[in-house]
Motif scaffolding. Structure first.
Motif, PDB file in Angstrom:
ATOM      1  N   PRO A 145       0.846  -1.193   0.000  1.00  0.00           N
ATOM      2  CA  PRO A 145       0.000   0.000   0.000  1.00  0.00           C
ATOM      3  C   PRO A 145       0.886   1.250   0.000  1.00  0.00           C
ATOM      4  CG  PRO A 145      -0.077  -1.096   2.140  1.00  0.00           C
ATOM      5  CD  PRO A 145       0.759  -1.950   1.233  1.00  0.00           C
ATOM      6  N   TRP A 146       0.431   2.282  -0.696  1.00  0.00           N
ATOM      7  CA  TRP A 146       1.187   3.528  -0.762  1.00  0.00           C
ATOM      8  C   TRP A 146       1.503   4.044   0.644  1.00  0.00           C
ATOM      9  CZ3 TRP A 146       4.572   6.043  -3.219  1.00  0.00           C
ATOM     10  CH2 TRP A 146       4.838   7.369  -2.911  1.00  0.00           C
ATOM     11  N   SER A 147       0.602   3.846   1.585  1.00  0.00           N
ATOM     12  CA  SER A 147       0.815   4.341   2.949  1.00  0.00           C
ATOM     13  C   SER A 147       2.114   3.798   3.560  1.00  0.00           C
ATOM     14  CB  SER A 147      -0.379   3.994   3.843  1.00  0.00           C
ATOM     15  OG  SER A 147      -0.588   2.593   3.876  1.00  0.00           O
ATOM     16  N   GLU A 148       2.530   2.588   3.164  1.00  0.00           N
ATOM     17  CA  GLU A 148       3.781   2.017   3.671  1.00  0.00           C
ATOM     18  C   GLU A 148       5.006   2.595   2.953  1.00  0.00           C
ATOM     19  OE1 GLU A 148       4.050  -2.209   4.150  1.00  0.00           O
ATOM     20  OE2 GLU A 148       1.948  -2.354   4.770  1.00  0.00           O
ATOM     21  N   LEU A 149       4.785   3.227   1.822  1.00  0.00           N
ATOM     22  CA  LEU A 149       5.894   3.783   1.039  1.00  0.00           C
ATOM     23  C   LEU A 149       6.088   5.278   1.260  1.00  0.00           C
ATOM     24  CD1 LEU A 149       4.985   1.865  -2.215  1.00  0.00           C
ATOM     25  CD2 LEU A 149       7.005   1.451  -0.800  1.00  0.00           C
ATOM     26  N   GLU A 150       5.133   5.935   1.911  1.00  0.00           N
ATOM     27  CA  GLU A 150       5.169   7.390   2.052  1.00  0.00           C
ATOM     28  C   GLU A 150       6.420   7.895   2.766  1.00  0.00           C
ATOM     29  OE1 GLU A 150       0.619   8.935   1.892  1.00  0.00           O
ATOM     30  OE2 GLU A 150       1.225   7.944   3.755  1.00  0.00           O
ATOM     31  N   LYS A 151       6.867   7.202   3.796  1.00  0.00           N
ATOM     32  CA  LYS A 151       8.059   7.673   4.515  1.00  0.00           C
ATOM     33  C   LYS A 151       9.297   7.605   3.611  1.00  0.00           C
ATOM     34  CE  LYS A 151       8.951   3.254   6.741  1.00  0.00           C
ATOM     35  NZ  LYS A 151       8.835   2.479   7.941  1.00  0.00           N
ATOM     36  N   HIS A 152       9.336   6.613   2.733  1.00  0.00           N
ATOM     37  CA  HIS A 152      10.456   6.504   1.793  1.00  0.00           C
ATOM     38  C   HIS A 152      10.357   7.596   0.723  1.00  0.00           C
ATOM     39  CE1 HIS A 152      11.586   2.755   3.686  1.00  0.00           C
ATOM     40  NE2 HIS A 152      10.322   2.378   3.595  1.00  0.00           N
ATOM     41  N   PHE A 153       9.106   7.908   0.313  1.00  0.00           N
ATOM     42  CA  PHE A 153       8.875   9.008  -0.623  1.00  0.00           C
ATOM     43  C   PHE A 153       9.370  10.321  -0.011  1.00  0.00           C
ATOM     44  CE2 PHE A 153       5.995  12.558  -1.653  1.00  0.00           C
ATOM     45  CZ  PHE A 153       6.390  12.777  -2.966  1.00  0.00           C
ATOM     46  N   ALA A 154       9.052  10.535   1.259  1.00  0.00           N
ATOM     47  CA  ALA A 154       9.468  11.765   1.940  1.00  0.00           C
ATOM     48  C   ALA A 154      10.988  11.894   1.977  1.00  0.00           C
ATOM     49  CB  ALA A 154       8.900  11.804   3.359  1.00  0.00           C
ATOM     50  N   ALA A 155      11.682  10.761   2.001  1.00  0.00           N
ATOM     51  CA  ALA A 155      13.147  10.764   1.997  1.00  0.00           C
ATOM     52  C   ALA A 155      13.717  10.879   0.586  1.00  0.00           C
ATOM     53  CB  ALA A 155      13.673   9.493   2.667  1.00  0.00           C
ATOM     54  N   GLY A 156      12.826  10.888  -0.438  1.00  0.00           N
ATOM     55  CA  GLY A 156      13.277  11.032  -1.824  1.00  0.00           C
ATOM     56  C   GLY A 156      13.787   9.755  -2.453  1.00  0.00           C
ATOM     57  N   ASN A 157      13.370   8.614  -1.919  1.00  0.00           N
ATOM     58  CA  ASN A 157      13.927   7.341  -2.378  1.00  0.00           C
ATOM     59  C   ASN A 157      12.979   6.477  -3.198  1.00  0.00           C
ATOM     60  OD1 ASN A 157      16.344   7.906  -1.099  1.00  0.00           O
ATOM     61  ND2 ASN A 157      15.692   6.967   0.811  1.00  0.00           N
ATOM     62  N   VAL A 158      11.807   7.007  -3.576  1.00  0.00           N
ATOM     63  CA  VAL A 158      10.862   6.199  -4.344  1.00  0.00           C
ATOM     64  C   VAL A 158      10.919   6.620  -5.811  1.00  0.00           C
ATOM     65  CG1 VAL A 158       8.469   5.448  -4.585  1.00  0.00           C
ATOM     66  CG2 VAL A 158       9.401   5.911  -2.305  1.00  0.00           C
ATOM     67  N   VAL A 159      11.112   5.633  -6.678  1.00  0.00           N
ATOM     68  CA  VAL A 159      11.271   5.860  -8.107  1.00  0.00           C
ATOM     69  C   VAL A 159      10.147   5.167  -8.857  1.00  0.00           C
ATOM     70  CG1 VAL A 159      12.781   5.464 -10.101  1.00  0.00           C
ATOM     71  CG2 VAL A 159      13.777   6.062  -7.873  1.00  0.00           C
ATOM     72  N   TYR A 160       9.466   5.945  -9.697  1.00  0.00           N
ATOM     73  CA  TYR A 160       8.366   5.439 -10.515  1.00  0.00           C
ATOM     74  C   TYR A 160       8.909   4.766 -11.767  1.00  0.00           C
ATOM     75  CZ  TYR A 160       4.606   5.690 -13.963  1.00  0.00           C
ATOM     76  OH  TYR A 160       3.698   5.393 -14.944  1.00  0.00           O
TER      77      TYR A 160
END
Length: 106
Positions: A23-38
């Motif tokens: 779920p995106w909710s589990e990835l949000e903290k990684h997104f906030a750190a700039g580490n999520v790549v589409y």
């Protein structure tokens, strides 16, 4: 260093086993750190992960230029949050590659 084909197969198998829907909710903290790549749907998530692991700069730069591999935008993140989306994800440290579920053929 040239990679042997059987090692590439082993890596593909390993990456494939480590791919999961989250779920995106589990990835949000990684997104906030700039580490999520589409990763765009017309690319194979496992193939992208393997090429990043092999530091295949030419291919990665081309995908980025084509808009097929990029850091997740604020707009994407907001859309996924609002939709309570689940995404395919795989870790290629320090990044988490994500891809929306591909539409099923009718």
């Amino acid at each position: 260093m040239q990679t042997k084909p059987e090692n590439d197969t082993d890596l593909r198998t390993k990456v494939n086993r480590e791919t999961a829907r989250l779920p995106w909710s589990e990835l949000e903290k990684h997104f906030a750190a700039g580490n999520v790549v589409y990763v765009a749907n017309d690319l194979d998530l496992v193939d992208v992960a393997v090429r990043i692991s092999h530091d295949d700069k030419a291919t990665i730069v081309q995908w980025m230029a084509d808009g097929k591999v990029m850091k997740v935008s604020d707009q994407q993140a907001l859309r996924w949050q609002e939709a309570e989306a689940s995404l395919w994800a795989v870790v290629v440290s320090p990044f988490i590659l994500v891809q929306e579920e591909k539409p099923r053929a009718q």
